[in-house]
Write a protein that holds these residues in place. Structure first.
Motif, PDB file in Angstrom:
ATOM      1  N   UNK A 181       0.758  -1.215   0.043  1.00  0.00           N
ATOM      2  CA  UNK A 181       0.102  -0.074   0.160  1.00  0.00           C
ATOM      3  C   UNK A 181       0.799   1.305   0.061  1.00  0.00           C
ATOM      4  N   UNK A 182       1.827   1.228   0.749  1.00  0.00           N
ATOM      5  CA  UNK A 182       2.944   2.407   0.812  1.00  0.00           C
ATOM      6  C   UNK A 182       3.489   2.707  -0.467  1.00  0.00           C
ATOM      7  N   UNK A 183       4.090   1.614  -1.229  1.00  0.00           N
ATOM      8  CA  UNK A 183       4.549   1.688  -2.279  1.00  0.00           C
ATOM      9  C   UNK A 183       3.850   2.185  -3.566  1.00  0.00           C
ATOM     10  N   UNK A 184       2.499   1.994  -3.570  1.00  0.00           N
ATOM     11  CA  UNK A 184       1.368   2.303  -4.417  1.00  0.00           C
ATOM     12  C   UNK A 184       1.062   3.934  -4.224  1.00  0.00           C
ATOM     13  N   UNK A 185       1.033   4.402  -2.877  1.00  0.00           N
ATOM     14  CA  UNK A 185       1.121   5.826  -2.734  1.00  0.00           C
ATOM     15  C   UNK A 185       2.055   6.448  -3.302  1.00  0.00           C
ATOM     16  N   UNK A 186       3.430   5.926  -2.931  1.00  0.00           N
ATOM     17  CA  UNK A 186       4.608   6.520  -3.431  1.00  0.00           C
ATOM     18  C   UNK A 186       4.768   6.711  -5.225  1.00  0.00           C
ATOM     19  N   UNK A 187       4.195   5.800  -5.761  1.00  0.00           N
ATOM     20  CA  UNK A 187       4.381   5.671  -6.892  1.00  0.00           C
ATOM     21  C   UNK A 187       3.300   6.564  -7.486  1.00  0.00           C
ATOM     22  N   UNK A 188       2.085   6.612  -7.000  1.00  0.00           N
ATOM     23  CA  UNK A 188       1.161   7.373  -7.660  1.00  0.00           C
ATOM     24  C   UNK A 188       1.236   9.059  -7.388  1.00  0.00           C
ATOM     25  N   UNK A 189       2.211   9.363  -6.304  1.00  0.00           N
ATOM     26  CA  UNK A 189       2.762  10.761  -6.077  1.00  0.00           C
ATOM     27  C   UNK A 189       3.851  11.099  -6.844  1.00  0.00           C
ATOM     28  N   UNK A 190       4.775  10.201  -7.188  1.00  0.00           N
ATOM     29  CA  UNK A 190       5.713  10.330  -7.997  1.00  0.00           C
ATOM     30  C   UNK A 190       5.169  10.531  -9.721  1.00  0.00           C
ATOM     31  N   UNK A 213      12.431   2.925  -2.084  1.00  0.00           N
ATOM     32  CA  UNK A 213      11.272   2.140  -2.502  1.00  0.00           C
ATOM     33  C   UNK A 213      10.934   2.494  -3.969  1.00  0.00           C
ATOM     34  N   UNK A 214      11.171   3.599  -4.696  1.00  0.00           N
ATOM     35  CA  UNK A 214      11.074   3.626  -6.154  1.00  0.00           C
ATOM     36  C   UNK A 214      12.024   2.867  -6.726  1.00  0.00           C
ATOM     37  N   UNK A 215      13.330   2.757  -6.299  1.00  0.00           N
ATOM     38  CA  UNK A 215      14.183   1.952  -6.951  1.00  0.00           C
ATOM     39  C   UNK A 215      13.797   0.501  -6.986  1.00  0.00           C
ATOM     40  N   UNK A 216      13.033   0.167  -5.910  1.00  0.00           N
ATOM     41  CA  UNK A 216      12.711  -1.487  -5.852  1.00  0.00           C
ATOM     42  C   UNK A 216      11.617  -1.717  -6.462  1.00  0.00           C
ATOM     43  N   UNK A 217      10.684  -0.996  -6.897  1.00  0.00           N
ATOM     44  CA  UNK A 217       9.565  -1.007  -7.551  1.00  0.00           C
ATOM     45  C   UNK A 217       9.609  -1.028  -8.894  1.00  0.00           C
ATOM     46  N   UNK A 218      10.761  -0.458  -9.579  1.00  0.00           N
ATOM     47  CA  UNK A 218      10.663  -0.281 -11.169  1.00  0.00           C
ATOM     48  C   UNK A 218      10.811  -1.491 -11.615  1.00  0.00           C
TER      49      UNK A 218
END
Length: 237
Positions: A181-190, A213-218
């Motif tokens: 959930x936190x990663x989704x929030x970060x991705x949407x804001x980015x 977080x962004x580096x890990x989700x790419x």
């Protein structure tokens, strides 16, 4: 520093620059300048040489590295030399050396180096019209690279899978479904254009944590940079 510059050039697609930096780790006659680090770069040098048509020069360096290792090289050096030989030794059987570089169970101790060798083997298989075998190798490369967070290797494996006839994987209804959930929030804001600092202020995180977080989700999203997030989420909508 020279190795770092060489690997950076490789990632940026500058094969000539990569070869130049990595070649500087060896003397003019090919002998390793550093007895520890230089030999461990022989496979990376071979990759750069293979891409730029300098196979003969790299083969000479490989011969000097072999001599420097003596009769009983370490397992890691043996694997690296097999990878290099598959790429630059014109008198050798490339497939034989690729297999020796990836099938040894001990290679699992160096997963990134093994994945690079596997990628080289897959490219060789595809060019010799053996796409099914290439895909099998590439699937393993992609899994390992994703687990290790090696984005450039992920991109290379995906490109080779497409070249070997694999269609793009169908997108799920929600490309963010595998994220927390936190990663989704970060991705949407980015994707909305906020900086790491601005995202951190909203979510009470440090900019460094946001960047991590962004580096890990790419790799999970099949992208390689921040600017691709907006297109990804537009497609989702």
């Amino acid at each position: 520093m020279l190795r770092a510059c060489g690997l950076t050039a490789m990632v940026l697609g500058d094969g000539d620059g990569a070869f130049r930096h990595l070649r500087t780790l060896f003397a003019d006659d090919g002998d390793p300048l550093d007895p520890f680090l230089s030999p461990r770069c022989v496979a990376e040098l071979a990759v750069a040489a293979h891409r730029t048509g300098r196979r003969r020069e790299a083969a000479h360096v490989l011969a000097r590295v072999r001599r420097s290792q003596g009769a009983r090289p370490t397992t890691r050096m043996t694997l690296l030399m097999h990878h290099a030989a598959a790429l630059v030794d014109e008198d050798a059987d490339p497939e034989h050396h690729f297999q020796l570089a990836v099938v040894n169970p001990e290679a699992a101790r160096w997963p990134l180096e093994r994945a690079r060798a596997r990628l080289g083997y897959a490219i060789w298989l595809r060019r010799h019209r053996r796409p099914l075998e290439a895909r099998a190798q590439l699937t393993v490369v992609l899994e390992a690279a994703t687990r290790l967070g090696a984005r450039h290797l992920v991109e290379s494996a995906c490109g080779e899978l497409r070249a070997s006839g694999v269609a793009e994987a169908p997108s799920s209804a929600d490309p963010l479904s595998e994220l927390t959930a936190q990663q989704r929030q970060i991705v949407r804001l980015a994707a909305d254009g906020l900086s790491n600092r601005e995202i951190g202020e909203q979510l009470f995180l440090s900019p460094r944590t946001v960047g991590s977080h962004l580096y890990n989700v790419y790799p999970k999203l099949g992208i390689s940079s921040r600017h691709q997030l907006r297109d990804l989420l537009v497609c989702e909508k």
